[in-house]
Design a protein around this motif. Sequence first.
Motif, short mmCIF file in Angstrom:
data_model
loop_
_atom_site.label_atom_id
_atom_site.label_comp_id
_atom_site.label_asym_id
_atom_site.label_seq_id
_atom_site.Cartn_x
_atom_site.Cartn_y
_atom_site.Cartn_z
N TRP A 187 0.88 -1.18 0.00
CA TRP A 187 0.00 0.00 0.00
C TRP A 187 0.91 1.22 0.00
CZ3 TRP A 187 -4.47 1.76 -1.23
CH2 TRP A 187 -5.06 2.86 -0.61
N PRO A 188 0.80 2.09 -1.01
CA PRO A 188 1.83 3.12 -1.16
C PRO A 188 1.61 4.37 -0.31
CG PRO A 188 0.31 3.21 -3.00
CD PRO A 188 -0.16 2.09 -2.10
N TYR A 189 1.07 4.19 0.88
CA TYR A 189 0.88 5.29 1.82
C TYR A 189 1.17 4.72 3.20
CZ TYR A 189 -1.89 6.47 -2.31
OH TYR A 189 -2.29 6.65 -3.60
N GLY A 190 1.88 5.46 4.04
CA GLY A 190 2.25 4.87 5.32
C GLY A 190 2.31 5.88 6.44
N ASP A 191 2.53 5.39 7.65
CA ASP A 191 2.53 6.25 8.83
C ASP A 191 3.82 7.05 8.98
OD1 ASP A 191 0.07 5.38 9.47
OD2 ASP A 191 0.67 4.05 11.09
#
Lengths: 639, 639
Positions: free
Chosen positions: B595-599
Amino acid sequence: MTDTLDLTRLGGPVSPRASALRPLSPAEVRITGGFWREKQELNASAILDHCLTWMERIGWIGNFDRAAAGTVAEHHEGIEFVDSEVYKLLEAMAWEIGRAGDTGLDAVYRGLVERVAAAQEPDGYLHTSFGRAGQRPRFSDLEWGHELYCFGHLFQAAVARIRTGYDDTIVEVAQRLADHVYREFGPEGRDELCGHPEIETALVELGRALREPRYVELARLFVERRGRRRLKTTLFQGSEYFLDDQPVRSADVLRGHAVRAMYLAAGATDVAAEFGDDELLDALRRQWENTVARRTYLTGGIGSHHQNEEFGSDLELPADRAYAETCAAIGSVMFSWRLLLQTGEAKYADLIERTLLNAVLVSPREDGRAFYYANTLHQRFAGSVPDEDEISERAESSMRAPWFEVSCCPTNVARTLASVGSYIATATPDGVQLHQFADAEISTVVASGALRLRVESGGYPFAGSLSVEVESEGEAEVAIRIPGWARGARILFDGTEVAVADGYARVRNRFAPGSRIDVELPLEARLTHPDPRIDALRGTVAVELGPLVLCVESTDLPAGVDVGRVRIDTDAPLQTTDDGASVRLQIAPQRESSWPYGDHPVAEAGTEITARLIPYHRWANRGPSTMRVFLPVAEGGAG
Amino acid sequence: MTDTLDLTRLGGPVSPRASALRPLSPAEVRITGGFWREKQELNASAILDHCLTWMERIGWIGNFDRAAAGTVAEHHEGIEFVDSEVYKLLEAMAWEIGRAGDTGLDAVYRGLVERVAAAQEPDGYLHTSFGRAGQRPRFSDLEWGHELYCFGHLFQAAVARIRTGYDDTIVEVAQRLADHVYREFGPEGRDELCGHPEIETALVELGRALREPRYVELARLFVERRGRRRLKTTLFQGSEYFLDDQPVRSADVLRGHAVRAMYLAAGATDVAAEFGDDELLDALRRQWENTVARRTYLTGGIGSHHQNEEFGSDLELPADRAYAETCAAIGSVMFSWRLLLQTGEAKYADLIERTLLNAVLVSPREDGRAFYYANTLHQRFAGSVPDEDEISERAESSMRAPWFEVSCCPTNVARTLASVGSYIATATPDGVQLHQFADAEISTVVASGALRLRVESGGYPFAGSLSVEVESEGEAEVAIRIPGWARGARILFDGTEVAVADGYARVRNRFAPGSRIDVELPLEARLTHPDPRIDALRGTVAVELGPLVLCVESTDLPAGVDVGRVRIDTDAPLQTTDDGASVRLQIAPQRESSWPYGDHPVAEAGTEITARLIPYHRWANRGPSTMRVFLPVAEGGAG
């Protein structure tokens, strides 16, 4: 596992012959209140009427009357696939009647079905744009004519009627039409296929609902016929556009026209399930994974090219050019739901939630009487308010439009909201799996007997305290999805903390009425960093609140400031609010230049303000505005 | 000021009745060597032959033979505006014959003209796609038929012939056709216009060359008819696409289809010049300024939407989705040149240089036998080598293609290279203005008599030492453009430093043969920072060398590394090399994610290398590769 159940009556829009999880029918799960109930009531009170009123007014429904009267060749309204909008509305109405009972809608529904049925020809064919003297011949333009596509939506409308407990005219019409299609395109018919997938998933489901294996077989043929590069291409639309560039079972990622891709993937998953075709299923899982990893917006939206409404290449995800068509998002929910049923893996339910709450729900305006077709993640210029009485020519407008020349999205939203209860929970012989959070009553039968649950969603998605009360007695497992973002979630049963494994908190117990599982999800605003490989998002962050993507809308900024001047101070704490977040923003100075490239970086130090972020799906409900999801990080911050 | 000169013979493609600067004819300026001479020789030896061979082979020239024979309605090759490609080739050949004399090309040219002329109908109409039994009627599809567009290119071909000293068949053909158009669309004719501008600029020039005011008046009518929203729009192409959304004289910026916009702007400038219409000229200058300030790529390319080949909105300039069509860049040169002639302002010559050297020259392959249609500034994936014998269906490919279904670009490149000498210099009664640098001989007449200059460009654009030697005697001013990037340039005449004012170093003197002006331009690689308002370029820099935009091509990176992993260390010094630059790059680790979004931000520290940057216009000449102009700045650097 589900072979002993009557699949003709069970399940929502989809009910596989065999699956890891069994979908629940509208009779088994009911949304009783809260967020999703409000959306369903908006649908019932506004969206359905809006669609019906528009399609009466502009003659799309009248096409059927004129077809019955023999005058449609001289006078047809709308492009060649407007029949499908009437069918999607019928599907939506059927789910709504099933959900809420007959509140007067059934008579309207039946009246509309009669008008459609009257247009059916003796051999079962039913389309208002083809086949009559003065019209193009039947099946003469499979690439662009959308005939089979329209039929598919009719079949789905019939399935909705069957699954909500009826067996009336629409079912007979669908059966006659499906028999016609089988004769024309089945094993003895022409070896061809429709440019726009949709009939595949519809045929499988109609076959299941009517216990007619020929329809399922025909769906399989349509899936297998794809990828032979037989559909005629044009200067602008190649084989990839049609998903005809390679067989479904050998592709690694979704590509081409995003709606076509998703509808095809959904239908192919149905075929794989029906035939136990694990190779095909594996290919679809792989395509889902690669598409999610590289070609999906934070909202769950897909399609980054306006050109051809296509996927972009890997990691080409510009916020400002997000096409992210509403229908593609709905197709994504359809695809993920089928994979969830087949595999039981939480990641599919996670994406369904993200997509429904962001990429789908952004489409309808708060009053349910205007819609986005394309759903940008960055609106640069405040547009104007569309005329409420005018059809929008273009899919791309800065504000929602009441109706479109190609108006696939409003009716697709309607059928999705009417059937959204289907996505809440599933069952296995062991128990029930809760995938989406809504105030709901679930009542089904598992191996040990009846299992009844009452879910309180406690203001979700704006608050994170949920509970599941078991109202029946007996041995069962209650599995509750704990979303991927909910790190630190606490699940308590009988004073004991429940572990989360593979995305679900599972409580297996001999329940007594009143047993209660409490779930505390950490619903706090958080920064989300795009992968540095997404060039278009470099140096930005987004803010999410639980499953909601937030955005800044110029309406919430000082007068005269648009979102182009906003920079987020990532060192300042994020404040979670009742319906979003509050963040510290710098407002860069207004500037102009005669050439937008220079020898030195531009210093941007500006005034600081505290600003409100709202859920993305709520934007543009307060007049023309600019908006952005990804906020440039102020200098010195961690991008 | 130029009223006393014979405009029918003077000037290159454009020769205004009145202007601040007078264009020079091919007889007055000759490129004798160096960079541009090489390009002109490539054109003469390869590009012209390539275009001719392709159009013979695929029957586009044969359309004229079949039109003459009466069989073209049954057999027409190519889309409806392929006539224009033959005309652009004729224009290119005419300029080439004018440039190099008859090296055998004139016979080929005359043969081709005869075949075109044979297709002209008795009333002057000439188009291979319309008007015969079995074809659509003449002027029945002005939005899309491109009839007047094709005529415009025929007129420009005739003008080239006139301006290179001939008065033969093509001129007669053009005159008969222009008379026909005047009858059909003039003051007594239909109040309509062509969907694709082009005839406007062509009619003005044909009118000037033939001293025929009716043609100029018709051009004025066509310009004034635009902006009334009379052209029929489609689902995807609105009035803006056609530049029909508002009158030319009231628009603030170019918009819609980029090629159409530029051709219209060029024609409107001609009309403004011809009628002394300062309001119109001011509007065009304003449109140029706003387009350059907000809608132009670093290369000078324009058009950031593939959808409709349109301009994007202000500051929407994604490198990876740059459409930047070759023809739009050529149109931009045409527009800027006309404004330069009218105003004498250096900024127009600056943009011409930038656009020619980057956005236009990137199109032809080194061997002149393949072309880019769209010119991205960021190629993410290495494509495959197109078949040298196959027409490319799509305008967008990762490598240059030999020919296209819509093949406007190759012949446009050909006519531009053949006439590029036109853009080198201009004259006034006072002297000569040198706008572009090439080894050249300039020989003209000014108020004081003959003025002859010899320009040595000394390896420009790869080196910055130039000289201008005056070979004649007499009082005159020699003005030399000092490009905007050349801060610190030194200009010496007679041991004295010459100041730069308004972009030109002006030496006024009573020259004696052998007088010499030396110019030293600081040709060193430099960082260029995009305006922070360009979202798609945040956190990146480009490297420029003089007028050249540089790029990194994967061919110059370690094996297996594509340009997606490159970060530039902006603290390390840039090294200027013979043909580009060498920079310090970090290679980010290869990574994948589900998933190309992270924390958290992704740490990207990677290995450091020194890598070569090459001129953008040279990329993709060494096999499939990835490429980028804007380089992400490594952490800690100044973006």
